[in-house]
Write an enzyme that holds these catalytic residues in place. Structure first.
Site, PDB file in Angstrom:
ATOM      1  N   LYS A  86       2.217   2.119  -5.097  1.00 56.79           N
ATOM      2  CA  LYS A  86       2.958   1.636  -6.264  1.00 56.79           C
ATOM      3  C   LYS A  86       2.159   1.778  -7.547  1.00 56.79           C
ATOM      4  CE  LYS A  86       3.463  -2.427  -4.321  1.00 56.79           C
ATOM      5  NZ  LYS A  86       2.929  -2.153  -2.983  1.00 56.79           N
ATOM      6  N   GLN A 104       2.451  -5.983  -3.039  1.00 58.81           N
ATOM      7  CA  GLN A 104       2.694  -6.043  -1.582  1.00 58.81           C
ATOM      8  C   GLN A 104       3.979  -5.266  -1.216  1.00 58.81           C
ATOM      9  OE1 GLN A 104       1.986  -9.565  -2.980  1.00 58.81           O
ATOM     10  NE2 GLN A 104      -0.086  -8.845  -2.851  1.00 58.81           N
ATOM     11  N   GLY A 154      -3.827  -4.613  -4.240  1.00 58.42           N
ATOM     12  CA  GLY A 154      -4.821  -3.603  -4.620  1.00 58.42           C
ATOM     13  C   GLY A 154      -4.076  -2.350  -5.017  1.00 58.42           C
ATOM     14  N   HIS A 155      -4.016  -2.089  -6.312  1.00 61.45           N
ATOM     15  CA  HIS A 155      -3.261  -0.934  -6.798  1.00 61.45           C
ATOM     16  C   HIS A 155      -4.232   0.122  -7.325  1.00 61.45           C
ATOM     17  CE1 HIS A 155       0.510  -3.663  -7.430  1.00 61.45           C
ATOM     18  NE2 HIS A 155       0.226  -3.422  -6.168  1.00 61.45           N
ATOM     19  N   ASP A 158       0.822  -1.220   0.000  1.00 60.57           N
ATOM     20  CA  ASP A 158       0.000   0.000   0.000  1.00 60.57           C
ATOM     21  C   ASP A 158       0.855   1.267   0.000  1.00 60.57           C
ATOM     22  OD1 ASP A 158      -2.225  -1.739   0.280  1.00 60.57           O
ATOM     23  OD2 ASP A 158      -1.866  -1.795   2.442  1.00 60.57           O
TER      24      ASP A 158
END
Ligand code: IMP
Length: 424
Positions: free
Chosen positions: A16, A223, A40-41, A13
Site C-alpha cells: 500500500k 494492515q 510498515g509501509h 503488506d
C-alpha cells in the site's frame, strides 16, 4: 472533490505504501485514520527508500499535507524519529504534517502488557508486533486511555497516568514484569510534549474545510481486511477497524464523501504473525515467493508466510468494503513461475463453504479449490505499459478480475514509484 480510500485486501503488506506514494501526487491531503506503528509501509522514491510506520506515505508528495487523524494510536518516540528521518532526507515538515489531539498515546505499560499477554496465550498467541497496539485500544474502549490532548494539557496527563499506573503496575507485578516508574515517564513525556506541540491540529476541521473546498483527499488504510477486529480471522487480528466504514470513526469523514474505495492486493498472499491461512505453501514454492518477494516484515523483521492468491478472501473483502477498483501489486515476483494457482473457493468436509461462515478454527481446516493458470515467458519486472506485459501475465490479471468481480485499475511491477501500469 475526491475522497479515495486505500485498503489492504489481504493480511497487510500488500504494498500500500508504494501505491499511496504513487497516487499521492494528485492528493491535497493524505490521511492515516487507524492502527499505529504496527504498520510498515515501504516507499522507494527520488528521496530514497523508507520504512514508514506512522507518518502517511504521502509525506513525500510536494503538494500533500500528511494528516494523522484521531483513530490512529501514536507512539510519540516513533513519531519523532520518523519526523527526523524524513527531515534528514530533505523534506521541509513545516505545515506538511499534522496530528490530532484526540489520538491515543502508546505508553510504556502498553508495550509491556502486549508482550505479557502474548506469553500468557502461549501456543494460541496472536503473533503481535509487540508495539502495544492491543492494550492501547483496550484502554481506549474501557475509558482508560490518555490522549495527545491530555499531554498538551499537562495536568490531565499527570493525573491520568497516576491512576493508570496504580492499576497497571499491579498487573505488571503480578505477571512478573518490571513496573513503570511514574516520575521517569512524566519527565520523558513532558519533554516530548514540546516537540510534538507544533504538529498538533484539529484535524476534523482541517478535513471538513478540505471537503468544502473540494480538495482531493486520500485515506491511507493500514494492515489488511483479514486483520480487522470484527471481520478478520479473530482472535488473530489487530485491534482497529480496517474496513471502509472506519473513516468516519477514525477521521470524521462521513461515508457518502467517498468517491473511490481501492482494494490493494498482492498477486499472491502473505501473512505475518499467527492464524489460519488456507493457501499457505510449506514447500519450495512458498520459499521461492518469500525470497524473490523479499517477504520480511518492515516493522518486526519477521519472515512472512507465503501462499497462492486467494480469490475467496478478496471477493469477500470487495463486498465488505465496496471496492470500486483493485490494484494488484508485486506481479513481477511471479515472473519465471511455470504454473501459478489461484484459490477460487473452499470446501470443508467435502462441502463448499464461504469465508463468512467460518471461524478462525474452521478456516484453518478448509481445503482450497485451485485453478491452475499458466505462467508466462518474458518479464513483467519494471514494465510501465499494460500493452508491454506478456500475454500470460495479462491472462492472470483477467483471471483475478473475473474471480474477484472488481475491475483492476493498475498493476505494480516493481518497488519504484514509476514501475506501474495503468490497465487499459
Ligand atoms: P498487533 O497489531 O501488533 O496487535 O498485531 C496483531 C496481528 O496483526 C499480528 O498477526 C501482526 O503480525 C498483524 N499486523 C499488525 N500490523 C500489521 C501490518 O501492518 N502488516 C501485516 N500484519 C500486521
Amino acid at each position: 472533490m475526491a475522497v479515495s480510500l486505500i485498503i489492504g485486501a489481504q493480511w497487510g503488506d500488500e504494498g500500500k505504501g508504494k501505491i499511496v506514494d504513487f497516487l499521492a501526487s494528485a492528493a491535497d491531503y493524505v490521511v492515516r485514520f487507524h492502527g499505529g506503528n504496527n504498520a510498515g509501509h515501504t516507499v522507494v522514491n527520488d528521496y530514497g527508500k523508507f520504512g514508514l510506520h506512522l507518518i502517511p506515505s504521502g509525506i513525500f508528495s510536494k503538494k500533500a499535507t500528511a494528516v494523522i487523524a484521531n483513530g490512529t494510536v501514536v507512539d510519540l518516540d516513533v513519531f519523532l524519529q520518523e519526523v527526523a528521518m524524513i527531515q534528514k532526507a530533505g523534506i521541509n515538515m513545516q505545515k506538511k504534517l499534522v496530528i490530532s489531539p484526540r489520538c491515543h498515546i502508546i505508553l510504556p505499560y502498553h508495550k509491556l502488557l502486549d508482550t505479557a499477554y502474548e506469553a500468557a496465550r502461549g501456543k494460541g498467541k496472536t503473533g503481535t508486533t509487540g508495539r502495544g497496539i492491543g492494550p492501547v485500544h483496550a484502554d481506549k474502549v474501557s475509558y482508560n486511555g490518555i490522549t495527545i490532548g491530555d499531554l498538551l494539557d499537562g495536568e490531565s496527563f499527570k493525573e491520568k497516568l497516576h491512576v493508570q499506573l496504580l492499576v497497571k503496575n499491579k498487573i505488571l507485578r503480578a505477571l512478573g514484569e518490571k513496573e513503570v516508574n511514574e516520575k521517569e515517564t512524566v519527565d520523558h513525556f513532558i519533554k516530548l510534549k514540546k516537540q510534538i506541540e507544533p504538529f498538533v491540529t484539529d484535524t476534523f476541521s482541517l478535513l471538513q474545510n478540505a471537503l468544502k473546498a473540494k480538495k482531493s483527499i486520500m485515506m491511507e488504510g493500514a494492515q489488511g481486511v483479514f486483520l480487522d477486529n470484527d471481520w478478520g480471522t479473530y482472535p488473530f487480528v489487530t485491534a482497529s477497524t480496517i474496513v471502509s466504514g472506519g473513516i468516519t470513526a477514525g477521521a470524521g469523514i462521513a461515508p457518502q464523501n467517498l468517491t473511490k474505495v481501492i482494494g490493494v492486493v498482492k498477486a499472491y498472499t502473505t501473512r505475518v504473525g499467527d492464524g489460519p491461512f488456507p493457501t499457505e505453501l510449506f514447500d519450495e514454492i512458498g520459499e521461492k515467493l518469500r525470497v524473490i518477494g523479499s517477504e520480511v516484515g518492515v516493522t518486526t523483521g519477521r519472515a512472512r508466510r507465503c501462499g497462492w492468491f486467494d480469490a475467496e478472501l478478496v471477493r469477500f473483502a470487495a463486498k465488505l468494503n465496496g471496492f470500486t477498483e483493485i490494484i494488484v501489486t508485486k506481479l513481477d515476483i511471479l515472473d519465471g513461475f511455470k504454473e501459478i494457482f489461484v484459490c477460487t473457493g473452499y470446501t470443508l468436509q467435502g462441502k463448499p463453504v464461504s469465508y463468512q461462515q467460518l471461524s478462525a478454527k474452521t478456516l484453518g481446516s478448509v481445503k482450497p479449490v485451485y485453478k491452475r493458470v499458466a505462467g508466462w515467458n518474458g518479464k513483467t519486472k519494471g514494465v510501465k505499459k499494460y500493452a508491454d506485459l506478456p500475454k500470460g501475465a495479462k491472462n492472470y490479471l483477467k483471471e483475478i478480475e473475473k474471480l474477484v468481480g472488481v475491475k483492476i485499475s493498475f498493476v505494480s511491477t516493481g518497488e519504484k514509484r514509476d514501475e506501474i501500469c495503468k490497465i487499459v
